[in-house]
Write an enzyme that holds these catalytic residues in place. Structure first.
Site, mmCIF file in Angstrom:
data_model
loop_
_atom_site.group_PDB
_atom_site.id
_atom_site.type_symbol
_atom_site.label_atom_id
_atom_site.label_comp_id
_atom_site.label_asym_id
_atom_site.label_seq_id
_atom_site.Cartn_x
_atom_site.Cartn_y
_atom_site.Cartn_z
ATOM 1 N N HIS A 51 0.819 -1.217 0.000
ATOM 2 C CA HIS A 51 0.000 0.000 0.000
ATOM 3 C C HIS A 51 0.856 1.272 0.000
ATOM 4 C CE1 HIS A 51 -3.895 -2.106 0.871
ATOM 5 N NE2 HIS A 51 -3.089 -2.987 1.436
ATOM 6 N N ASN A 124 -10.259 -2.965 2.538
ATOM 7 C CA ASN A 124 -9.956 -3.008 1.106
ATOM 8 C C ASN A 124 -11.235 -2.794 0.302
ATOM 9 O OD1 ASN A 124 -7.194 -3.485 1.245
ATOM 10 N ND2 ASN A 124 -7.372 -5.701 1.052
HETATM 11 FE FE1 HDE Z 1 -2.461 -4.896 5.489
HETATM 12 N N1 HDE Z 1 -0.624 -4.098 5.989
HETATM 13 N N2 HDE Z 1 -1.816 -6.704 6.145
HETATM 14 N N3 HDE Z 1 -4.222 -5.758 4.911
HETATM 15 N N4 HDE Z 1 -3.115 -3.110 4.854
HETATM 16 C C1 HDE Z 1 -0.273 -2.809 5.805
HETATM 17 O O1 HDE Z 1 0.840 -1.534 7.422
HETATM 18 C C2 HDE Z 1 -0.702 -6.939 6.864
HETATM 19 C C3 HDE Z 1 -4.573 -7.063 5.056
HETATM 20 C C4 HDE Z 1 -4.377 -2.808 4.437
HETATM 21 O O2 HDE Z 1 -3.231 3.443 3.925
HETATM 22 C C5 HDE Z 1 1.056 -2.495 6.423
HETATM 23 O O3 HDE Z 1 1.171 0.668 7.795
HETATM 24 C C6 HDE Z 1 -0.627 -8.330 7.261
HETATM 25 C C7 HDE Z 1 -5.995 -7.245 4.835
HETATM 26 C C8 HDE Z 1 -4.448 -1.415 4.066
HETATM 27 O O4 HDE Z 1 -1.608 3.318 5.401
HETATM 28 C C9 HDE Z 1 1.471 -3.828 7.082
HETATM 29 C C10 HDE Z 1 -1.753 -8.916 6.720
HETATM 30 C C11 HDE Z 1 -6.477 -5.993 4.548
HETATM 31 C C12 HDE Z 1 -3.163 -0.904 4.301
HETATM 32 C C13 HDE Z 1 0.307 -4.721 6.734
HETATM 33 C C14 HDE Z 1 -2.493 -7.901 6.031
HETATM 34 C C15 HDE Z 1 -5.359 -5.078 4.591
HETATM 35 C C16 HDE Z 1 -2.363 -1.982 4.812
HETATM 36 C C17 HDE Z 1 2.065 -1.876 5.522
HETATM 37 C C18 HDE Z 1 -2.150 -10.386 6.801
HETATM 38 C C19 HDE Z 1 -7.907 -5.579 4.206
HETATM 39 C C20 HDE Z 1 -2.670 0.508 4.041
HETATM 40 C C21 HDE Z 1 2.169 -0.426 5.964
HETATM 41 C C22 HDE Z 1 -2.386 -10.860 8.104
HETATM 42 C C23 HDE Z 1 -8.871 -5.875 5.268
HETATM 43 C C24 HDE Z 1 -3.017 1.443 5.162
HETATM 44 C C25 HDE Z 1 1.356 -0.314 7.140
HETATM 45 C C26 HDE Z 1 -2.579 2.851 4.810
HETATM 46 C C27 HDE Z 1 -1.024 -1.867 5.197
HETATM 47 C C28 HDE Z 1 0.260 -5.993 7.154
HETATM 48 C C29 HDE Z 1 -3.678 -8.164 5.299
HETATM 49 C C30 HDE Z 1 -5.526 -3.679 4.306
HETATM 50 C C31 HDE Z 1 2.817 -4.389 6.643
HETATM 51 C C32 HDE Z 1 0.477 -8.970 8.084
HETATM 52 C C33 HDE Z 1 -6.790 -8.562 4.946
HETATM 53 C C34 HDE Z 1 -5.657 -0.669 3.525
HETATM 54 O O5 HDE Z 1 1.592 -3.701 8.471
#
Ligand code: HDE
Length: 390
Positions: A51, A124
């Site tokens: 993202h 999402n």
């Molecule tokens: Fe994320 N995800 N994610 N994700 N995600 C990040 O956090 C992570 C997942 C989502 O505009 C990171 O600050 C893991 C699902 C958005 O700043 C990180 C898993 C959904 C954004 C991270 C998921 C998301 C992130 C990278 C699996 C939808 C951007 C930078 C367990 C429900 C937020 C940060 C923004 C961002 C980890 C799965 C949505 C690395 C470990 C499911 C919208 O922490």
């Protein structure tokens, strides 16, 4: 207004460095020259690992009717309260400078600055996810990101390593259908649904718990580009979605979305025929209708991209009383990952003091020190319980 150094010392000149004669060399004692270059050298922070490419907007949220029956969350009780929000829309796979109209999932992350602290709904634009357990997240992200030997392709989700991974992990099938559909080519951030994806809990004042799925429904409806348009736009205007969002807000046409909830009684969960804590499944809207409970309005553009859109730190663990987690193993992994990621990305544990992350609710605890601490704590008792006068 005259220029100053970071120490507030007035500057008479910023166009030439200080030199002992017309040919130099530049003197080490030119503190303004050194400060100006040092600050420039350190302007970048790590982009988000996923993202990275995003666009933000300020706004507010208002509930239509008190949701007292389901949750004690204060911001969901009173229709007269406008809760300030900051929203960040994003793509997932591309770098910070990549094009907007690529085939990808879109992030729809909302920070509610409620009277009881910050609630982050980090969702999402698709209702399901690739995997069932967060331990596979690094694998799916490595597979979809550019391949490691030559860093190609940029911001794409249909290339060899991605197909290799998804062909070996059958639980990805549902999400792959969404990613290969028109939903992966939104016409505009204003015309995109949002989903909390996981099953959350609502808890009311009596302590009764119900399961809840969160939705965002755009009032402009859901619209997509076609593949040919998306590819041409990526070349002609890589900022297509960012510009569309910015200009709509500047022109006084604020994007609006309704918050929807699907509420599921705990007893009902076992009758659905699938696991409610499996993020590769959705709850069909014809089985559990989406009740529209409030409105989100995005009416103000950020003042500074870096300070707000880049430094905003969404954390799945930021919930307020009345909203709670479930045993979804994907959600559990996220409860660890988001805080952990901010520590590196924003340089230490005090990132909640950055203006865009600061809660409007008062903060009172005995956390202290660390890099970039802003708060000046007073008194001698930095522990709990305490009896001596402060
Ligand atoms: Fe994320 N995800 N994610 N994700 N995600 C990040 O956090 C992570 C997942 C989502 O505009 C990171 O600050 C893991 C699902 C958005 O700043 C990180 C898993 C959904 C954004 C991270 C998921 C998301 C992130 C990278 C699996 C939808 C951007 C930078 C367990 C429900 C937020 C940060 C923004 C961002 C980890 C799965 C949505 C690395 C470990 C499911 C919208 O922490």
């Amino acid at each position: 207004m005259h220029l100053t150094t970071d120490q507030g010392i007035p500057l008479s000149h910023t166009d030439d460095s200080l030199r002992p004669g017309p040919r130099g060399p530049t003197l080490l004692e030119d503190f303004h020259f050194r400060e100006k270059l040092t600050r420039f050298d350190h302007e970048r922070i790590p982009e988000r690992v996923v993202h990275a490419r995003g666009s933000g907007a300020h706004g507010y949220f208002q509930v239509y009717e008190p949701l007292t029956r389901y949750t004690k969350a204060k911001f969901l009780q009173d229709p007269s309260i406008k809760t300030p929000v900051f929203v960040r829309f994003s793509t997932v796979a591309g770098s910070r400078g990549s094009a907007d109209t690529v085939r990808d999932v879109r992030g729809f992350a909302v920070k509610f600055y409620t009277q009881e602290g910050n609630f982050d709904l980090v969702g999402n634009n698709m209702p399901v996810f690739f995997i069932q357990d967060g331990i596979k997240f690094p694998d799916v992200v490595h597979a979809v990101k550019p391949e490691p030997h030559h860093e190609m392709p940029q911001a794409a989700s249909a290339h060899d390593s991605f197909w290799d991974f998804v062909s070996l992990v059958p639980e990805t099938a549902h999400m792959v259908m969404w990613v290969m559909s028109d939903r992966a080519l939104p016409r505009s951030y204003r015309m995109m649904e949002g989903f909390g994806v996981h099953t959350f809990r609502f808890i009311n004042a009596e302590g009764k718990s119900r399961f809840v799925k969160f939705h965002w429904k755009p009032l402009l409806g859901v619209h997509s580009l076609v593949w040919d348009e998306a590819q041409k736009l990526a070349g002609k205007d890589p900022d297509f979605h960012r510009r569309d969002l910015w200009e709509a807000i500047e022109m006084g046409d604020p994007p609006e979305y309704e918050l929807g909830v699907q509420i599921i009684e705990e007893e009902q969960a076992d009758t659905l025929g699938f696991d409610l804590f499996d993020a590769t499944k959705l709850v069909p809207e014809e089985v559990v209708p989406v009740k529209r409970v409030g409105k989100l309005v995005l009416h103000r553009n950020p003042t500074n991209f870096f300070a707000e859109t880049e430094q905003v730190a969404f954390c799945v663990q930021n919930v307020v009383p009345g909203i709670d987690f479930t045993n979804d193993p994907l959600m559990q992994a996220r409860l660890f990952s988001y805080l952990d990621t901010q520590l590196t990305r924003l340089g230490g544990p005090n990132f909640a003091e950055i203006p865009i992350n600061r809660p409007l609710a008062p903060v009172h605890n005995h956390q202290q020190d660390g890099f970039h601490r802003h708060t000046i704590d007073a008194g001698r008792a930095n522990y709990h319980p305490q009896a001596i006068p402060a």
